[in-house]
Design a protein around this motif. Sequence first.
Motif, mmCIF file in Angstrom:
data_model
loop_
_atom_site.group_PDB
_atom_site.id
_atom_site.type_symbol
_atom_site.label_atom_id
_atom_site.label_comp_id
_atom_site.label_asym_id
_atom_site.label_seq_id
_atom_site.Cartn_x
_atom_site.Cartn_y
_atom_site.Cartn_z
ATOM 1 N N VAL A 46 50.155 50.995 38.646
ATOM 2 C CA VAL A 46 49.208 50.600 39.698
ATOM 3 C C VAL A 46 48.043 51.595 39.824
ATOM 4 C CG1 VAL A 46 50.749 49.157 41.100
ATOM 5 C CG2 VAL A 46 50.683 51.584 41.512
ATOM 6 N N PRO A 47 46.821 51.067 39.690
ATOM 7 C CA PRO A 47 45.650 51.929 39.844
ATOM 8 C C PRO A 47 45.414 52.293 41.306
ATOM 9 C CG PRO A 47 45.015 49.729 39.020
ATOM 10 C CD PRO A 47 46.458 49.675 39.340
ATOM 11 N N MET A 48 45.018 53.522 41.548
ATOM 12 C CA MET A 48 44.715 53.991 42.902
ATOM 13 C C MET A 48 43.454 54.846 42.897
ATOM 14 S SD MET A 48 46.852 53.093 45.265
ATOM 15 C CE MET A 48 48.069 51.822 44.963
ATOM 16 N N ARG A 66 50.127 48.361 51.907
ATOM 17 C CA ARG A 66 51.422 47.718 51.669
ATOM 18 C C ARG A 66 51.124 46.264 51.310
ATOM 19 N NH1 ARG A 66 52.686 51.540 55.951
ATOM 20 N NH2 ARG A 66 51.564 50.219 57.416
ATOM 21 N N HIS A 67 51.117 45.996 50.001
ATOM 22 C CA HIS A 67 50.524 44.759 49.525
ATOM 23 C C HIS A 67 51.502 43.935 48.711
ATOM 24 C CE1 HIS A 67 48.091 42.481 46.577
ATOM 25 N NE2 HIS A 67 47.277 42.307 47.598
ATOM 26 N N GLY A 68 52.174 44.583 47.754
ATOM 27 C CA GLY A 68 53.100 43.866 46.869
ATOM 28 C C GLY A 68 54.304 44.737 46.588
ATOM 29 N N VAL A 69 55.086 44.361 45.551
ATOM 30 C CA VAL A 69 56.365 45.037 45.310
ATOM 31 C C VAL A 69 56.190 46.554 45.156
ATOM 32 C CG1 VAL A 69 58.301 45.244 43.692
ATOM 33 C CG2 VAL A 69 57.387 42.995 44.273
ATOM 34 N N THR A 70 55.204 46.962 44.336
ATOM 35 C CA THR A 70 55.075 48.388 44.045
ATOM 36 C C THR A 70 54.712 49.184 45.289
ATOM 37 O OG1 THR A 70 54.322 47.761 41.866
ATOM 38 C CG2 THR A 70 53.916 50.039 42.533
ATOM 39 N N THR A 71 53.765 48.681 46.023
ATOM 40 C CA THR A 71 53.305 49.453 47.184
ATOM 41 C C THR A 71 54.325 49.402 48.326
ATOM 42 O OG1 THR A 71 51.929 47.537 47.722
ATOM 43 C CG2 THR A 71 50.850 49.398 46.664
ATOM 44 N N PHE A 72 55.093 48.297 48.424
ATOM 45 C CA PHE A 72 56.188 48.276 49.414
ATOM 46 C C PHE A 72 57.267 49.283 49.020
ATOM 47 C CE2 PHE A 72 54.816 43.935 50.883
ATOM 48 C CZ PHE A 72 54.638 44.303 52.196
ATOM 49 N N ILE A 217 42.249 43.481 37.861
ATOM 50 C CA ILE A 217 43.657 43.739 37.566
ATOM 51 C C ILE A 217 43.742 44.543 36.277
ATOM 52 C CG2 ILE A 217 45.845 42.644 36.934
ATOM 53 C CD1 ILE A 217 45.191 40.526 38.997
ATOM 54 N N MET A 218 44.411 45.688 36.372
ATOM 55 C CA MET A 218 44.501 46.584 35.222
ATOM 56 C C MET A 218 45.928 46.649 34.712
ATOM 57 S SD MET A 218 42.014 49.688 36.319
ATOM 58 C CE MET A 218 40.277 49.365 36.610
ATOM 59 N N VAL A 219 46.072 46.862 33.434
ATOM 60 C CA VAL A 219 47.417 47.041 32.875
ATOM 61 C C VAL A 219 47.517 48.458 32.294
ATOM 62 C CG1 VAL A 219 49.177 46.157 31.299
ATOM 63 C CG2 VAL A 219 47.642 44.560 32.459
ATOM 64 N N GLN A 266 52.142 34.577 41.421
ATOM 65 C CA GLN A 266 53.312 35.328 40.924
ATOM 66 C C GLN A 266 53.546 36.584 41.773
ATOM 67 O OE1 GLN A 266 50.831 34.127 39.134
ATOM 68 N NE2 GLN A 266 51.417 33.605 37.048
ATOM 69 N N GLN A 267 52.459 37.259 42.165
ATOM 70 C CA GLN A 267 52.622 38.486 42.960
ATOM 71 C C GLN A 267 53.217 38.168 44.334
ATOM 72 O OE1 GLN A 267 48.580 39.936 42.459
ATOM 73 N NE2 GLN A 267 49.377 41.765 41.480
ATOM 74 N N ALA A 268 52.781 37.030 44.918
ATOM 75 C CA ALA A 268 53.294 36.647 46.240
ATOM 76 C C ALA A 268 54.781 36.327 46.151
ATOM 77 C CB ALA A 268 52.503 35.459 46.777
HETATM 78 C C1 LIG Z 1 40.142 51.114 40.225
HETATM 79 C C2 LIG Z 1 41.119 50.622 41.269
HETATM 80 C C3 LIG Z 1 41.352 51.398 42.387
HETATM 81 C C4 LIG Z 1 42.249 50.969 43.366
HETATM 82 N N1 LIG Z 1 42.487 51.759 44.438
HETATM 83 C C5 LIG Z 1 43.408 51.402 45.353
HETATM 84 C C6 LIG Z 1 43.709 52.253 46.441
HETATM 85 O O1 LIG Z 1 43.120 53.327 46.602
HETATM 86 N N2 LIG Z 1 44.653 51.846 47.327
HETATM 87 C C7 LIG Z 1 45.318 50.640 47.169
HETATM 88 O O2 LIG Z 1 46.182 50.333 47.991
HETATM 89 N N3 LIG Z 1 45.027 49.811 46.157
HETATM 90 C C8 LIG Z 1 44.111 50.170 45.235
HETATM 91 N N4 LIG Z 1 43.835 49.339 44.170
HETATM 92 C C9 LIG Z 1 44.529 48.055 44.076
HETATM 93 C C10 LIG Z 1 45.946 48.312 43.663
HETATM 94 O O3 LIG Z 1 46.019 48.889 42.396
HETATM 95 C C11 LIG Z 1 46.692 47.007 43.672
HETATM 96 O O4 LIG Z 1 46.678 46.465 44.963
HETATM 97 C C12 LIG Z 1 48.096 47.277 43.262
HETATM 98 O O5 LIG Z 1 48.155 47.464 41.871
HETATM 99 C C13 LIG Z 1 48.927 46.157 43.611
HETATM 100 O O6 LIG Z 1 50.022 46.725 44.169
HETATM 101 P P1 LIG Z 1 51.216 45.780 44.512
HETATM 102 O O7 LIG Z 1 52.165 46.521 45.365
HETATM 103 O O8 LIG Z 1 50.688 44.486 44.993
HETATM 104 O O9 LIG Z 1 51.806 45.701 43.075
HETATM 105 P P2 LIG Z 1 52.599 44.593 42.288
HETATM 106 O O10 LIG Z 1 52.568 43.226 42.897
HETATM 107 O O11 LIG Z 1 53.897 45.230 42.015
HETATM 108 O O12 LIG Z 1 51.733 44.474 40.976
HETATM 109 C C14 LIG Z 1 51.381 45.568 40.276
HETATM 110 C C15 LIG Z 1 50.716 45.157 38.999
HETATM 111 O O13 LIG Z 1 49.632 44.293 39.198
HETATM 112 C C16 LIG Z 1 48.407 44.932 38.913
HETATM 113 N N5 LIG Z 1 47.546 44.610 40.073
HETATM 114 C C17 LIG Z 1 47.865 43.762 41.052
HETATM 115 N N6 LIG Z 1 46.875 43.611 41.937
HETATM 116 C C18 LIG Z 1 45.902 44.384 41.528
HETATM 117 C C19 LIG Z 1 44.627 44.650 42.033
HETATM 118 N N7 LIG Z 1 44.140 44.076 43.145
HETATM 119 N N8 LIG Z 1 43.891 45.531 41.371
HETATM 120 C C20 LIG Z 1 44.358 46.108 40.251
HETATM 121 N N9 LIG Z 1 45.547 45.894 39.731
HETATM 122 C C21 LIG Z 1 46.327 45.033 40.343
HETATM 123 C C22 LIG Z 1 48.726 46.360 38.709
HETATM 124 O O14 LIG Z 1 47.981 46.973 37.705
HETATM 125 C C23 LIG Z 1 50.171 46.329 38.312
HETATM 126 O O15 LIG Z 1 50.337 46.132 36.943
HETATM 127 C C24 LIG Z 1 42.926 49.722 43.194
HETATM 128 C C25 LIG Z 1 42.679 48.940 42.069
HETATM 129 C C26 LIG Z 1 41.795 49.380 41.111
HETATM 130 C C27 LIG Z 1 41.540 48.527 39.916
#
Ligand SMILES: Cc1cc2nc3c(=O)[nH]c(=O)nc-3n(C[C@H](O)[C@H](O)[C@H](O)COP(=O)(O)OP(=O)(O)OC[C@H]3O[C@@H](n4cnc5c(N)ncnc54)[C@H](O)[C@@H]3O)c2cc1C
Length: 284
Positions: A46-48, A66-72, A217-219, A266-268
């Motif tokens: 997950v990018p931050m 707190r958005h999806g599985v990883t952040t929860f 969305i980044m991988v 899928q994320q939801a």
């Molecule tokens: C450059 C950049 C900076 C970011 N900075 C922040 C930050 O400071 N704080 C924060 O809370 N979030 C940030 N995000 C968004 C954050 O990375 C996604 O919300 C997070 O990956 C999804 O978390 P999740 O718990 O929903 O993950 P999951 O549902 O578990 O999914 C994680 C996977 O999905 C990808 N993914 C899903 N949604 C996103 C999204 N919106 N953007 C990028 N990748 C995603 C991830 O790379 C990862 O492989 C940033 C995204 C990018 C691209």
Amino acid sequence: MGYKITAKENLSVIDFFMEVEAPHVARSWKPGQFIVLIVDEKGERVPMSVYYADKDTGRVGMFIRRHGVTTFKLWYEKQVGDELLSVAGPLGKPIEVKHYGNVVFAADAVCAQAECYATLKAMKEAGNYTIAIHSFETKDHVYPEKFLSKPVADEFYITTEDGSVGRKGHYLDVLKELIEQDKVDIVFAGGKLGSLKKLAELTRPYGIPTITTVRQIMVDGTGMCGSCRILYDGEVKFACRDGPMFDAHKVDWDDVIRRDSRFAEQQALARERYLAKLREKGVI
Ligand SMILES: Cc1cc2nc3c(=O)[nH]c(=O)nc-3n(C[C@H](O)[C@H](O)[C@H](O)COP(=O)(O)OP(=O)(O)OC[C@H]3O[C@@H](n4cnc5c(N)ncnc54)[C@H](O)[C@@H]3O)c2cc1C
Ligand code: FES
């Protein structure tokens, strides 16, 4: 060896602050760059964005929704003293920190609230007049003052959509007024993609340089997989390698917005399954 969590604090009903020990990031990070976390062996990457990176302590701060599985998982299962499997970075290109004059940072989502502090701190040190605009939906989303950009801002605004804290409205309203007062030499911004599209249209007729984070969305986060590709000035660019901050006037925002939501379903589903498990265990 993992990366120790050294601080964690709730910011609002949806976001939290976390600090990790990542000396390799703290040593070389520059504003504009981001990091990629992996929580555990089964974790996604997950990018931050970075709120601060302290060379002396080797610690890196970030704001997380707190958005999806990883952040929860980060919120419910990882506490101060625990370790993350990986903290990769710094990734992406830094922004150019130099003397521009009056520099605005406009933020309306979690990543941008962090980028606002980091960017304006560097811009102030470079001798600019700095203006921070933090936009939130309502008072329950507003962060404690110590986490906002006041210490690095010569001028500071908070807006909420319902007017429950600060001015009623959005950063676009404040910015329009500042532009009309001829107070803006350059705008940096991040957060909601729809707002960034509107921002580009607001500043374009005035010719005000506008540099914004293009979240995709980044991988892998290193330009190998193609997931984060965007259309920029008629060319394909990768947000992770060529950005994530780009000239907003050259970004095809409709394409960026369409691609950002491609795995929403899928994320939801994954999020609901994870939350159901937490409910079963009585965690929530
Ligand atoms: C450059 C950049 C900076 C970011 N900075 C922040 C930050 O400071 N704080 C924060 O809370 N979030 C940030 N995000 C968004 C954050 O990375 C996604 O919300 C997070 O990956 C999804 O978390 P999740 O718990 O929903 O993950 P999951 O549902 O578990 O999914 C994680 C996977 O999905 C990808 N993914 C899903 N949604 C996103 C999204 N919106 N953007 C990028 N990748 C995603 C991830 O790379 C990862 O492989 C940033 C995204 C990018 C691209
Ligand atoms: S995340 Fe794979 S190319 Fe950018």
